[in-house]
Design a protein around this motif. Structure first.
Motif, PDB file in Angstrom:
ATOM      1  N   PHE A   3      47.417  34.703  45.782  1.00 23.05           N
ATOM      2  CA  PHE A   3      47.176  35.666  44.715  1.00 23.05           C
ATOM      3  C   PHE A   3      46.062  35.164  43.807  1.00 23.05           C
ATOM      4  N   ALA A   4      45.108  36.025  43.514  1.00 25.25           N
ATOM      5  CA  ALA A   4      44.111  35.761  42.482  1.00 25.25           C
ATOM      6  C   ALA A   4      44.553  36.538  41.247  1.00 25.25           C
ATOM      7  N   VAL A   5      44.937  35.821  40.196  1.00 25.91           N
ATOM      8  CA  VAL A   5      45.413  36.472  38.979  1.00 25.91           C
ATOM      9  C   VAL A   5      44.295  36.406  37.942  1.00 25.91           C
ATOM     10  N   ILE A   6      43.622  37.531  37.769  1.00 22.98           N
ATOM     11  CA  ILE A   6      42.506  37.613  36.836  1.00 22.98           C
ATOM     12  C   ILE A   6      43.080  37.876  35.440  1.00 22.98           C
ATOM     13  N   GLY A   7      42.699  37.045  34.480  1.00 23.82           N
ATOM     14  CA  GLY A   7      43.388  37.067  33.197  1.00 23.82           C
ATOM     15  C   GLY A   7      44.682  36.273  33.294  1.00 23.82           C
ATOM     16  N   GLY A   8      44.647  35.272  34.152  1.00 17.74           N
ATOM     17  CA  GLY A   8      45.862  34.533  34.482  1.00 17.74           C
ATOM     18  C   GLY A   8      46.242  33.436  33.514  1.00 17.74           C
ATOM     19  N   THR A   9      45.541  33.333  32.380  1.00 10.70           N
ATOM     20  CA  THR A   9      45.888  32.322  31.382  1.00 10.70           C
ATOM     21  C   THR A   9      46.463  32.936  30.115  1.00 10.70           C
ATOM     22  N   GLY A  10      46.611  34.246  30.087  1.00 13.59           N
ATOM     23  CA  GLY A  10      47.093  34.937  28.894  1.00 13.59           C
ATOM     24  C   GLY A  10      48.609  35.036  28.834  1.00 13.59           C
ATOM     25  N   LEU A  11      49.113  35.827  27.885  1.00  8.25           N
ATOM     26  CA  LEU A  11      50.543  35.972  27.645  1.00  8.25           C
ATOM     27  C   LEU A  11      51.296  36.391  28.902  1.00  8.25           C
ATOM     28  N   ILE A  12      50.825  37.440  29.568  1.00  9.43           N
ATOM     29  CA  ILE A  12      51.489  37.917  30.776  1.00  9.43           C
ATOM     30  C   ILE A  12      51.000  37.150  32.001  1.00  9.43           C
ATOM     31  N   GLY A  13      49.701  36.947  32.088  1.00  8.31           N
ATOM     32  CA  GLY A  13      49.124  36.327  33.277  1.00  8.31           C
ATOM     33  C   GLY A  13      49.679  34.954  33.579  1.00  8.31           C
ATOM     34  N   ALA A  51      42.020  35.591  49.028  1.00  7.83           N
ATOM     35  CA  ALA A  51      43.181  36.180  48.352  1.00  7.83           C
ATOM     36  C   ALA A  51      43.732  37.363  49.138  1.00  7.83           C
ATOM     37  N   ASP A  52      45.050  37.407  49.243  1.00  6.52           N
ATOM     38  CA  ASP A  52      45.718  38.576  49.831  1.00  6.52           C
ATOM     39  C   ASP A  52      45.916  39.663  48.788  1.00  6.52           C
ATOM     40  N   VAL A  53      46.148  39.225  47.543  1.00  8.73           N
ATOM     41  CA  VAL A  53      46.459  40.150  46.455  1.00  8.73           C
ATOM     42  C   VAL A  53      45.659  39.755  45.221  1.00  8.73           C
TER      43      VAL A  53
END
Length: 244
Positions: A3-13, A51-53
Motif C-alpha cells: 500500500f502507498a498511503v499518500i498523506g500517510g503521516t497525518g492524523l488518519i494516515g 503498489a497494489d493499492v
C-alpha cells in the motif's frame, strides 16, 4: 499487499499505515516530509512503484475557494501516476453528504475529488465519514470569545479518528467498492448540544449560544446517517472525551 498511503503521516494516515502493517501488509507512508508532493508531482512515480493499492489522505491547506484547485491538480497527478504504475485499487476519504452542500467551497472541492476518482478508470473505493470527534475544539474556536461559543443546531454524528482509520484500512485491503461506504459514530447530537457536553467535560464555564448562522456548519442541513447500509463505529463521544 503493498500500500502507498499518500498523506500517510497525518492524523488518519499514520493510523491507517499502522493498521495495515499490523494486519501483515506492507504499508508505506508518503508525504511532503518524505519527498512526495501531490501538486508538483514530485516523488509520485517512486511512491506508486510496486503498489497494489493507493490510499490518498491528503487534504487542501485551505477550506475556501482555493480548495477545488488543490483537489483538481492533486487528483490529476495521483491518478496519472497510479495508472502508470498499474495500481489496482485507489481509495480516498471523503465526507458524508458532501454532494448535498453546494454552498460550501470545500464540500464542492471534495465532490470534485470524488468525481475525478470515479472517472479515472482505476477500480476505486470512497469512504465517507462524518465529523471527526478530534475536530470539535477547532469547530468551537471559529465562533467563540471569552464568554460564549456560538454554534448552530446542525445535527451531526461524530466519529473517532481511530474508527475512521480502521474503516479506511479495512476498505483498502478489500475488493474495490467502485462506489461509496458511509461511516459514522453511534450517536446523533446537534452541534450546539455537543458543544455544551464538551465544555462541561473540560470544566469550561463559557456559555454555548444556539446560533443558526454561526460557523461553517450553519449551512449544512444534516450530517446524519439514516441509510440502513451505513457502517456505525463503536466509539461513543462521551467515552472518547474521557480518554482524550
Amino acid at each position: 499487499m503493498k500500500f502507498a498511503v499518500i498523506g500517510g503521516t497525518g492524523l488518519i494516515g499514520s493510523q491507517v499505515v499502522e493498521n495495515l502493517n499490523a494486519a501483515g501488509h506492507e504499508a508505506v507512508p508518503h508525504s511532503k516530509s518524505t519527498g512526495v508532493d501531490v501538486i508538483s508531482g514530485q516523488g509520485l512515480d517512486e511512491a506508486m512503484a510496486g503498489a497494489d493499492v493507493v490510499v490518498n489522505l491528503t487534504n487542501s491547506p485551505t477550506f475556501d475557494e482555493a480548495s477545488p484547485a488543490f483537489f483538481q491538480t492533486s487528483m490529476d497527478n495521483l491518478v496519472a501516476a497510479a495508472r502508470k504504475a498499474g495500481v489496482g485499487h485507489f481509495v480516498i476519504l471523503s465526507i458524508v453528504g458532501v454532494d448535498q452542500v453546494p454552498e460550501l467551497d470545500y464540500y464542492q472541492a471534495k465532490t470534485l475529488q470524488e468525481h475525478i476518482l470515479a472517472a479515472g478508470r482505476i477500480p476505486y473505493s470512497i469512504v465517507r465519514a462524518t465529523q471527526f470527534m478530534e475536530f470539535m475544539d477547532a469547530t468551537m474556536s471559529w465562533t467563540s470569545d471569552a464568554d460564549t461559543v456560538r454554534l448552530p443546531p446542525t445535527p451531526i454524528q461524530p466519529i473517532a479518528a481511530k474508527d475512521v482509520a480502521a474503516a479506511v484500512a479495512e476498505v483498502a485491503a478489500g475488493t474495490p467498492l467502485n462506489g461509496i461506504r458511509d461511516i459514522a459514530g453511534p450517536d446523533v447530537f446537534t452541534l450546539d448540544e455537543l458543544g455544551r457536553i464538551t465544555l462541561s467535560h473540560k470544566g469550561d464555564n463559557r456559555t454555548v449560544v444556539t446560533d443558526p448562522t454561526a460557523g461553517m456548519f450553519a449551512v449544512v442541513k444534516g450530517d446524519v446517517l439514516t441509510d440502513e447500509n451505513a457502517h456505525l463505529a463503536p466509539t461513543r463521544y462521551t467515552d472518547w472525551l474521557r480518554g482524550a
